[in-house]
Design an enzyme around this catalytic site. Structure first.
Site, PDB file in Angstrom:
ATOM      1  N   HIS A   1       0.868  -1.197   0.000  1.00  0.00           N
ATOM      2  CA  HIS A   1       0.000   0.000   0.000  1.00  0.00           C
ATOM      3  C   HIS A   1       0.900   1.240   0.000  1.00  0.00           C
ATOM      4  O   HIS A   1       1.722   1.397  -0.892  1.00  0.00           O
ATOM      5  CB  HIS A   1      -0.948  -0.083   1.203  1.00  0.00           C
TER       6      HIS A   1
ATOM      7  N   HIS B   1      -2.310  -2.439  -9.480  1.00  0.00           N
ATOM      8  CA  HIS B   1      -3.315  -1.794  -8.627  1.00  0.00           C
ATOM      9  C   HIS B   1      -4.527  -2.706  -8.542  1.00  0.00           C
ATOM     10  O   HIS B   1      -4.903  -3.333  -9.515  1.00  0.00           O
ATOM     11  CB  HIS B   1      -3.736  -0.431  -9.217  1.00  0.00           C
TER      12      HIS B   1
ATOM     13  N   ASP C   1       2.521   5.574  -6.712  1.00  0.00           N
ATOM     14  CA  ASP C   1       3.759   5.500  -5.937  1.00  0.00           C
ATOM     15  C   ASP C   1       4.995   5.460  -6.826  1.00  0.00           C
ATOM     16  O   ASP C   1       6.088   5.808  -6.385  1.00  0.00           O
ATOM     17  CB  ASP C   1       3.720   4.267  -5.026  1.00  0.00           C
TER      18      ASP C   1
HETATM   19  C1  SDX Z   1      -1.514   2.123  -3.331  1.00  0.00           C
HETATM   20  O1  SDX Z   1      -6.201   0.750  -3.252  1.00  0.00           O
HETATM   21  C2  SDX Z   1      -5.728   1.905  -3.485  1.00  0.00           C
HETATM   22  O2  SDX Z   1      -6.392   2.787  -4.004  1.00  0.00           O
HETATM   23  C3  SDX Z   1      -4.294   2.117  -3.031  1.00  0.00           C
HETATM   24  C4  SDX Z   1      -3.656   3.418  -3.472  1.00  0.00           C
HETATM   25  C5  SDX Z   1      -4.285   4.599  -2.787  1.00  0.00           C
HETATM   26  O3  SDX Z   1      -4.234   5.718  -3.344  1.00  0.00           O
HETATM   27  O4  SDX Z   1      -4.736   4.429  -1.641  1.00  0.00           O
HETATM   28  O5  SDX Z   1      -3.794   3.566  -4.870  1.00  0.00           O
HETATM   29  C6  SDX Z   1      -2.183   3.444  -3.131  1.00  0.00           C
HETATM   30  O6  SDX Z   1      -1.435   1.356  -2.415  1.00  0.00           O
HETATM   31  C7  SDX Z   1      -1.027   1.740  -4.701  1.00  0.00           C
HETATM   32  C8  SDX Z   1      -0.427   0.304  -4.733  1.00  0.00           C
HETATM   33  C9  SDX Z   1       0.998   0.384  -4.168  1.00  0.00           C
HETATM   34  N1  SDX Z   1       1.551  -0.978  -4.036  1.00  0.00           N
HETATM   35  C10 SDX Z   1       2.537  -1.433  -4.831  1.00  0.00           C
HETATM   36  O7  SDX Z   1       3.039  -0.784  -5.751  1.00  0.00           O
HETATM   37  C11 SDX Z   1       3.021  -2.833  -4.474  1.00  0.00           C
HETATM   38  C12 SDX Z   1       3.181  -3.697  -5.726  1.00  0.00           C
HETATM   39  N2  SDX Z   1       1.854  -3.976  -6.295  1.00  0.00           N
HETATM   40  C13 SDX Z   1       1.300  -5.290  -6.046  1.00  0.00           C
HETATM   41  O8  SDX Z   1       1.583  -5.791  -4.769  1.00  0.00           O
HETATM   42  C14 SDX Z   1      -0.148  -5.376  -6.503  1.00  0.00           C
HETATM   43  O9  SDX Z   1      -0.229  -4.827  -7.762  1.00  0.00           O
HETATM   44  C15 SDX Z   1      -1.254  -4.781  -5.645  1.00  0.00           C
HETATM   45  C16 SDX Z   1      -1.211  -5.329  -4.271  1.00  0.00           C
HETATM   46  C17 SDX Z   1      -1.151  -3.300  -5.618  1.00  0.00           C
HETATM   47  C18 SDX Z   1      -2.573  -5.149  -6.273  1.00  0.00           C
HETATM   48  O10 SDX Z   1      -2.564  -6.486  -6.391  1.00  0.00           O
HETATM   49  P1  SDX Z   1      -3.895  -7.329  -6.726  1.00  0.00           P
HETATM   50  O11 SDX Z   1      -4.915  -6.511  -7.399  1.00  0.00           O
HETATM   51  O12 SDX Z   1      -4.283  -8.026  -5.480  1.00  0.00           O
HETATM   52  O13 SDX Z   1      -3.387  -8.304  -7.824  1.00  0.00           O
HETATM   53  P2  SDX Z   1      -2.588  -9.565  -7.476  1.00  0.00           P
HETATM   54  O14 SDX Z   1      -1.572  -9.285  -6.396  1.00  0.00           O
HETATM   55  O15 SDX Z   1      -3.565 -10.658  -7.261  1.00  0.00           O
HETATM   56  O16 SDX Z   1      -1.776  -9.752  -8.831  1.00  0.00           O
HETATM   57  C19 SDX Z   1      -2.405 -10.309  -9.963  1.00  0.00           C
HETATM   58  C20 SDX Z   1      -1.255 -10.875 -10.775  1.00  0.00           C
HETATM   59  C21 SDX Z   1      -0.402 -11.809  -9.953  1.00  0.00           C
HETATM   60  O17 SDX Z   1       0.209 -12.713 -10.837  1.00  0.00           O
HETATM   61  P3  SDX Z   1      -0.199 -14.288 -10.741  1.00  0.00           P
HETATM   62  O18 SDX Z   1       0.180 -14.710  -9.335  1.00  0.00           O
HETATM   63  O19 SDX Z   1      -1.718 -14.323 -10.959  1.00  0.00           O
HETATM   64  O20 SDX Z   1       0.597 -14.932 -11.813  1.00  0.00           O
HETATM   65  O21 SDX Z   1      -0.380  -9.809 -11.185  1.00  0.00           O
HETATM   66  C22 SDX Z   1       0.872  -9.986 -10.560  1.00  0.00           C
HETATM   67  C23 SDX Z   1       0.671 -10.929  -9.401  1.00  0.00           C
HETATM   68  O22 SDX Z   1       1.879 -11.609  -9.098  1.00  0.00           O
HETATM   69  N3  SDX Z   1       1.278  -8.674 -10.065  1.00  0.00           N
HETATM   70  C24 SDX Z   1       2.549  -8.300  -9.951  1.00  0.00           C
HETATM   71  C25 SDX Z   1       2.485  -7.000  -9.456  1.00  0.00           C
HETATM   72  N4  SDX Z   1       1.212  -6.635  -9.265  1.00  0.00           N
HETATM   73  C26 SDX Z   1       0.466  -7.695  -9.652  1.00  0.00           C
HETATM   74  N5  SDX Z   1       3.692  -8.950 -10.238  1.00  0.00           N
HETATM   75  C27 SDX Z   1       4.824  -8.251  -9.995  1.00  0.00           C
HETATM   76  N6  SDX Z   1       4.859  -6.980  -9.502  1.00  0.00           N
HETATM   77  C28 SDX Z   1       3.710  -6.332  -9.236  1.00  0.00           C
HETATM   78  N7  SDX Z   1       3.745  -5.089  -8.762  1.00  0.00           N
END
Ligand code: SDX
Length: 375
Positions: free
Chosen positions: A226, A265, A316
Site C-alpha cells: 500500500h 493496482h 507510488d
Molecule cells: C496504493 O487501493 C488503493 O487505491 C491504493 C492506493 C491509494 O491511493 O490508496 O492507490 C495506493 O497502495 C497503490 C499500490 C501500491 N503498491 C505497490 O506498488 C506494491 C506492488 N503492487 C502489487 O503488490 C499489486 O499490484 C497490488 C497489491 C497493488 C494489487 O494487487 P492485486 O490486485 O491483489 O493483484 P494480485 O496481487 O492478485 O496480482 C495479480 C497478478 C499476480 O500474478 P499471478 O500470481 O496471478 O501470476 O499480477 C501480478 C501478481 O503476481 N502482479 C505483480 C504485481 N502486481 C500484480 N507482479 C509483480 N509486480 C507487481 N507489482
C-alpha cells in the site's frame, strides 16, 4: 448447504456507498466530490482540496481565509508531543514515529471524554483540521531529528505546502518544486475504500474516536503493498542505479517472484489515473535539477515491466523519484503520503459515523470439526 462464495481481500466487493470520491477504472478517472483530480491538482491549493473533501464543496474566499488562519495557528507541537517523539529511537521507522505521535494526540484531547465527545461533528471537524495542521510539523520533526538537525518552528506566513518544505529543509524551494509537492499532496489525498481508508472506517464503525481511526490507518498505510510502495520504489531505483541495468534487475526480481513496487493496482487495471499528472510534475523536477538519468531509469523500468508483465505504474511509482529529487529521505516518503491522506481518512471517518453501521463481515470456518477434551 452450498459453500458461500469467498471474496478474498474483498476484491471487487462493493461494501457501502460513499459521496467522497469515485475511482473509475473504466474511464481511468478519479473524482473528488465530482471534480476530476487533474483539475484540482492544476487549479487548487491543498487547503482548498482538504476543505472540499470534508465539506463536499470548495470553500468560498471567506471560508478559505478563515480556514487558512485557523490551520496556520494549529501547526506548533505541544511539548508533550515533542517529548513523545524524542522518546522514540531516531533509528525507528518514521511511520512508527508518526503512528505513535498521532496516537498520543488523542490522549491530549480532553473533549473526547465529554458527552458525545467522540461523535460530535463540530469537534471532529476541529480534530481533522488539527491533524491536518500537525502532521507536517510531526513528519518534518522526525526527518530532521533522524538527520541530527535542529527542529524548526512552523511559519504562519507560508501556505501549507511551503511551510511543510520550510519545516523539512529550512528553506522554501523554487515554485517548480513547491508546485510538484502540492500536486503530490492533492493526488495522494483521497482514493475511496483503499486499505488504510477502509481500516479507518472499520475503526470508526465501532464508534471509536478519530485519533484511533487515523492511528490504525497509518499502520495500514505503512505496508509495502500500500503506501510503503513509494519508499520501496526508491530503494529499487537505488539498487538498479542506472537505466541500462533496469532490464537485468527486473528479470532477476521476477525470477524470484518478487512484487515490483510501484506497479499494479487492485482497482485500476489499465493504469492509475493519477500517474500522468504526477509524471508531469516529475518531469519538471528532472529539468529543474538536471537529473535526466532519473527519468531514463524511470522509463527503462516501466518499459521493461510493460514488456514482461504488462502491468502499469501506480501513483507510488512517479512520486518516489519526485520526493527523492525534492530532497526528502526515502523513509519520509510514506509519512508524506499519510500527511496528505489524513484529509481523505477523516472525511471517510465522518461519513462512517453518519452511516452508523458496524463493519463486521463473515468468515467460513475450515478448521477441525467439533471435538471435546478428554482430560
Ligand atoms: C496504493 O487501493 C488503493 O487505491 C491504493 C492506493 C491509494 O491511493 O490508496 O492507490 C495506493 O497502495 C497503490 C499500490 C501500491 N503498491 C505497490 O506498488 C506494491 C506492488 N503492487 C502489487 O503488490 C499489486 O499490484 C497490488 C497489491 C497493488 C494489487 O494487487 P492485486 O490486485 O491483489 O493483484 P494480485 O496481487 O492478485 O496480482 C495479480 C497478478 C499476480 O500474478 P499471478 O500470481 O496471478 O501470476 O499480477 C501480478 C501478481 O503476481 N502482479 C505483480 C504485481 N502486481 C500484480 N507482479 C509483480 N509486480 C507487481 N507489482
Amino acid at each position: 448447504m452450498t459453500d458461500p462464495e469467498i471474496h478474498k481481500g474483498l476484491a471487487g466487493v462493493v461494501v457501502d456507498t460513499t459521496t467522497i470520491s469515485s475511482v473509475n477504472p473504466q474511464t481511468n478517472s478519479l473524482l473528488y466530490r465530482g471534480y476530476p483530480v487533474q483539475e484540482l491538482a492544476a487549479q487548487c491549493s491543498f487547503e482548498e482540496v482538504a476543505w472540499l473533501l470534508w465539506h463536499g464543496e470548495l470553500p468560498t474566499a471567506e471560508e478559505l481565509e478563515v480556514f487558512e488562519k485557523l490551520e496556520r495557528g494549529l501547526r506548533r507541537l505541544d511539548d508533550r508531543t515533542r517529548r513523545a517523539l524524542d522518546d522514540i529511537p531516531a533509528s525507528a521507522h518514521p511511520m512508527d514515529a508518526l503512528r505513535t505521535a498521532v496516537s498520543q494526540l488523542g490522549g491530549l484531547d480532553p473533549t473526547l471524554e465529554q458527552e458525545n465527545g467522540i461523535l460530535d461533528p463540530e469537534l471532529n471537524l476541529g480534530r481533522a483540521v488539527y491533524l491536518f495542521a500537525q502532521l507536517p510539523t510531526i513528519v518534518a520533526y522526525i526527518q530532521r531529528r533522524r538527520r541530527g538537525l535542529d527542529v524548526l518552528e512552523p511559519r504562519d506566513d507560508l501556505d501549507y505546502a511551503r511551510n511543510f518544505l520550510w519545516l523539512t529543509f529550512g528553506e522554501v524551494p523554487d515554485d517548480v518544486v513547491v508546485d510538484a509537492f502540492r500536486v503530490s499532496l492533492v493526488l495522494y489525498a483521497e482514493h475511496s475504500f483503499n486499505a488504510s481508508t477502509f481500516t479507518a472506517r472499520v475503526i470508526a464503525s465501532t464508534l471509536s474516536d478519530v485519533y484511533s481511526a487515523v492511528t490504525g490507518a497509518i499502520g495500514a498505510l505503512k505496508g509495502p503493498l500500500h503506501g510503503g510502495a513509494n519508499e520501496a520504489v526508491m530503494h529499487a531505483f537505488d539498487e538498479i542505479g542506472s537505466a541500462d541495468r533496469a532490464e537485468a534487475w527486473l528479470d532477476d526480481a521476477l525470477a524470484q517472484k518478487s512484487k515490483i513496487m510501484g506497479f499494479g493496482h487492485r482497482v485500476y487495471k489499465n493504469g492509475d489515473s493519477r500517474v500522468p499528472t504526477m509524471r508531469a510534475s516529475l518531469e519538471g523536477l528532472v529539468e529543474h535539477y538536471d537529473r535526466q538519468d532519473m527519468l531514463d531509469l524511470y522509463d527503462a523500468l516501466e518499459n521493461a515491466m510493460g514488456e514482461r508483465k504488462n502491468i502499469k505504474p501506480n501513483l507510488d511509482y512517479p512520486s518516489g523519484p519526485a520526493y527523492n529529487l525534492m530532497g526528502f529521505d526515502t523513509e519520509t516518503f510514506t509519512p508524506l503520503f499519510a500527511a496528505a491522506r489524513v484529509t481523505g481518512w477523516t472525511a471517510h471517518v465522518f461519513e462512517q459515523y453518519a452511516a452508523n453501521s458496524l463493519i463486521r463481515p463473515l468468515s467460513q470456518y475450515t478448521g477441525p470439526a467439533e471435538r471435546h477434551l478428554t482430560r
